[in-house]
Design a protein around this motif. Structure first.
Motif, PDB file in Angstrom:
ATOM      1  N   PRO A  40       0.837  -1.211   0.000  1.00 45.53           N
ATOM      2  CA  PRO A  40       0.000   0.000   0.000  1.00 45.53           C
ATOM      3  C   PRO A  40       0.868   1.256   0.000  1.00 45.53           C
ATOM      4  N   MET A  70       0.921   5.850  -0.946  1.00 45.94           N
ATOM      5  CA  MET A  70       0.162   7.064  -1.267  1.00 45.94           C
ATOM      6  C   MET A  70       0.728   7.714  -2.530  1.00 45.94           C
ATOM      7  N   HIS A 114       9.080   6.450  -5.005  1.00 45.87           N
ATOM      8  CA  HIS A 114      10.537   6.581  -5.088  1.00 45.87           C
ATOM      9  C   HIS A 114      11.143   5.196  -4.875  1.00 45.87           C
ATOM     10  N   HIS A 145       9.790   2.856  -2.096  1.00 45.73           N
ATOM     11  CA  HIS A 145       8.577   2.093  -2.437  1.00 45.73           C
ATOM     12  C   HIS A 145       8.943   0.902  -3.331  1.00 45.73           C
ATOM     13  N   PHE A 184       5.560  -3.212   4.431  1.00 50.11           N
ATOM     14  CA  PHE A 184       5.579  -1.843   4.973  1.00 50.11           C
ATOM     15  C   PHE A 184       7.023  -1.454   5.256  1.00 50.11           C
ATOM     16  N   GLY A 185       7.320  -0.154   5.131  1.00 50.29           N
ATOM     17  CA  GLY A 185       8.681   0.323   5.351  1.00 50.29           C
ATOM     18  C   GLY A 185       8.914   0.721   6.802  1.00 50.29           C
ATOM     19  N   ASP A 229       8.268   4.219   8.508  1.00 51.43           N
ATOM     20  CA  ASP A 229       7.095   4.488   9.352  1.00 51.43           C
ATOM     21  C   ASP A 229       6.980   3.344  10.361  1.00 51.43           C
ATOM     22  N   PRO A 267      13.570  -2.550   5.347  1.00 54.82           N
ATOM     23  CA  PRO A 267      14.473  -1.489   5.821  1.00 54.82           C
ATOM     24  C   PRO A 267      14.262  -0.138   5.144  1.00 54.82           C
ATOM     25  N   HIS A 303      15.024   2.952   3.004  1.00 55.74           N
ATOM     26  CA  HIS A 303      15.861   3.313   1.866  1.00 55.74           C
ATOM     27  C   HIS A 303      16.286   4.772   2.019  1.00 55.74           C
ATOM     28  N   MET A 325      14.468   8.442   2.184  1.00 58.21           N
ATOM     29  CA  MET A 325      13.626   8.794   1.040  1.00 58.21           C
ATOM     30  C   MET A 325      12.194   9.004   1.511  1.00 58.21           C
TER      31      MET A 325
HETATM   32  P1  AMP Z   1       3.799   6.217   1.704  1.00 61.78           P
HETATM   33  O1  AMP Z   1       3.511   6.262   0.247  1.00 61.78           O
HETATM   34  O2  AMP Z   1       4.701   7.280   2.179  1.00 61.78           O
HETATM   35  O3  AMP Z   1       2.552   6.057   2.525  1.00 61.78           O
HETATM   36  O4  AMP Z   1       4.616   4.886   1.927  1.00 61.78           O
HETATM   37  C1  AMP Z   1       4.141   3.641   1.481  1.00 61.78           C
HETATM   38  C2  AMP Z   1       5.002   2.571   2.089  1.00 61.78           C
HETATM   39  O5  AMP Z   1       6.347   2.764   1.676  1.00 61.78           O
HETATM   40  C3  AMP Z   1       5.006   2.602   3.621  1.00 61.78           C
HETATM   41  O6  AMP Z   1       5.022   1.278   4.109  1.00 61.78           O
HETATM   42  C4  AMP Z   1       6.281   3.320   3.913  1.00 61.78           C
HETATM   43  O7  AMP Z   1       6.825   2.999   5.183  1.00 61.78           O
HETATM   44  C5  AMP Z   1       7.168   2.817   2.803  1.00 61.78           C
HETATM   45  N1  AMP Z   1       8.288   3.748   2.608  1.00 61.78           N
HETATM   46  C6  AMP Z   1       8.225   5.085   2.438  1.00 61.78           C
HETATM   47  N2  AMP Z   1       9.458   5.613   2.362  1.00 61.78           N
HETATM   48  C7  AMP Z   1      10.316   4.581   2.511  1.00 61.78           C
HETATM   49  C8  AMP Z   1      11.737   4.469   2.540  1.00 61.78           C
HETATM   50  N3  AMP Z   1      12.526   5.533   2.438  1.00 61.78           N
HETATM   51  N4  AMP Z   1      12.286   3.242   2.708  1.00 61.78           N
HETATM   52  C9  AMP Z   1      11.477   2.147   2.840  1.00 61.78           C
HETATM   53  N5  AMP Z   1      10.146   2.182   2.816  1.00 61.78           N
HETATM   54  C10 AMP Z   1       9.566   3.381   2.653  1.00 61.78           C
END
Ligand code: AMP
Length: 279
Positions: free
Chosen positions: A27, A29, A33, A36, A146-147, A150, A174, A176, A184
């Motif tokens: 999932p 938003m 990058h 993701h 999930f990253g 968060d 982990p 990135h 990122m």
């Molecule tokens: P977001 O689009 O920001 O809601 O992130 C979507 C998913 O990508 C979430 O599980 C985030 O934790 C993960 N995510 C966002 N940035 C990073 C990153 N720099 N490294 C790893 N996972 C990430």
């Protein structure tokens, strides 16, 4: 790669898969990058197909400006996913997900929601719980990725899965980072040149805090980080905490049998950046 914006269409596609097909779900938003994409890659290694959702979930924003200004780059995102390991993209509208009632359900995450992001972003984790549960219902993944960027969100989602007995395994991936150490984030594109150039300061401070914790107690490290930011011309510290990874409660001293993390949230002007480090 198939792209669906209607729930019924993505459900039909998933229902048509051969019995036993494993689905890895990522999932997002959008404003994608490499962070993701690393989740997508991991999902493909561990599943037959990968589903990515792109949905800027209104109910998890406590700040209307942040929602309006959240970067939206759908054409670029689809091109990136096309050249990645993604099989299906789900891009619903808010109306598709919420009908005309854009509201969160209320969750009890056993107190995990009261710490850090939950403390500073009112209702944020009710929004996260609502959208993640809804997306799990639609996509029915075997595993969801999930990253650790968060980290608190991962613990919240794990708690929801445990409490509601959902048939999905949560995989933590982990963080990135850019070459200079900045985690990122979709929000990084909103930084000014000057803010972007200075932003590695956040991770550098986390690394120094990591070196200090163990020699010094948490409260001393917290004070030190506060001082580092006090006179910074570009960044305002919202919080820095050293917490137990499982409970997310602040700690004072290090117990070698437990896992700890330092968590930080910083404002660069109106842009809010978060990061964390395992200690
Ligand atoms: P977001 O689009 O920001 O809601 O992130 C979507 C998913 O990508 C979430 O599980 C985030 O934790 C993960 N995510 C966002 N940035 C990073 C990153 N720099 N490294 C790893 N996972 C990430």
């Amino acid at each position: 790669m198939l792209v669906f914006s209607k729930i019924i269409s993505v459900q039909q596609e998933i229902a048509s898969l051969k019995n036993g097909t494993t689905i890895g779900f990522v999932p997002t938003m959008g404003a994608l990058h490499e962070g993701h994409l690393s989740l997508v890659e991991r999902a493909k290694k561990e599943n037959d197909i990968v589903v990515v959702s792109i949905f800027v979930n209104p109910t998890q924003f406590d700040n209307a400006d942040d929602l309006i200004n959240y970067p939206k780059t759908i054409d670029k995102d689809l091109a990136l996913l096309e050249s990645s390991y993604c099989d299906i993209v789900f891009t619903p509208t808010p109306q598709e997900i919420y009908n005309n009632d854009i509201q969160s359900q209320s969750y009890d995450f056993d107190g995990l929601e009261l710490q850090m992001e939950g403390k500073f972003r009112d209702g944020h984790f009710n929004g996260v719980g609502t959208i993640v549960e809804r997306l799990f219902e639609i996509v029915k993944p075997s595993k969801a990725y999930f990253g650790e960027k968060d980290f608190q969100q991962i613990q919240i989602v794990r708690k929801m899965v445990e409490k509601r007995n959902l048939p999905v395994k949560i995989i933590a991936c982990p963080i990135h980072r850019e070459k200079d150490g900045l985690a990122m984030s979709s929000r990084n594109v909103r930084l000014t040149k000057e803010q972007r150039a200075a932003a590695p300061f956040i991770y550098k401070t986390l690394k120094k805090a990591k070196a200090k914790f163990g020699i010094k107690n948490a409260s001393e490290v917290v004070k030190w980080v506060g001082n580092e930011f006090k006179n910074h011309p570009l960044f305002n510290l919202e919080y820095f905490e050293i917490a137990d990874e499982d409970t997310l409660l602040s700690v004072e001293t290090k117990n070698p049998t437990k896992k700890y993390r330092a968590f930080i949230a910083v404002f660069a002007g109106k842009i809010r950046l978060i990061d964390n480090i395992s200690l």
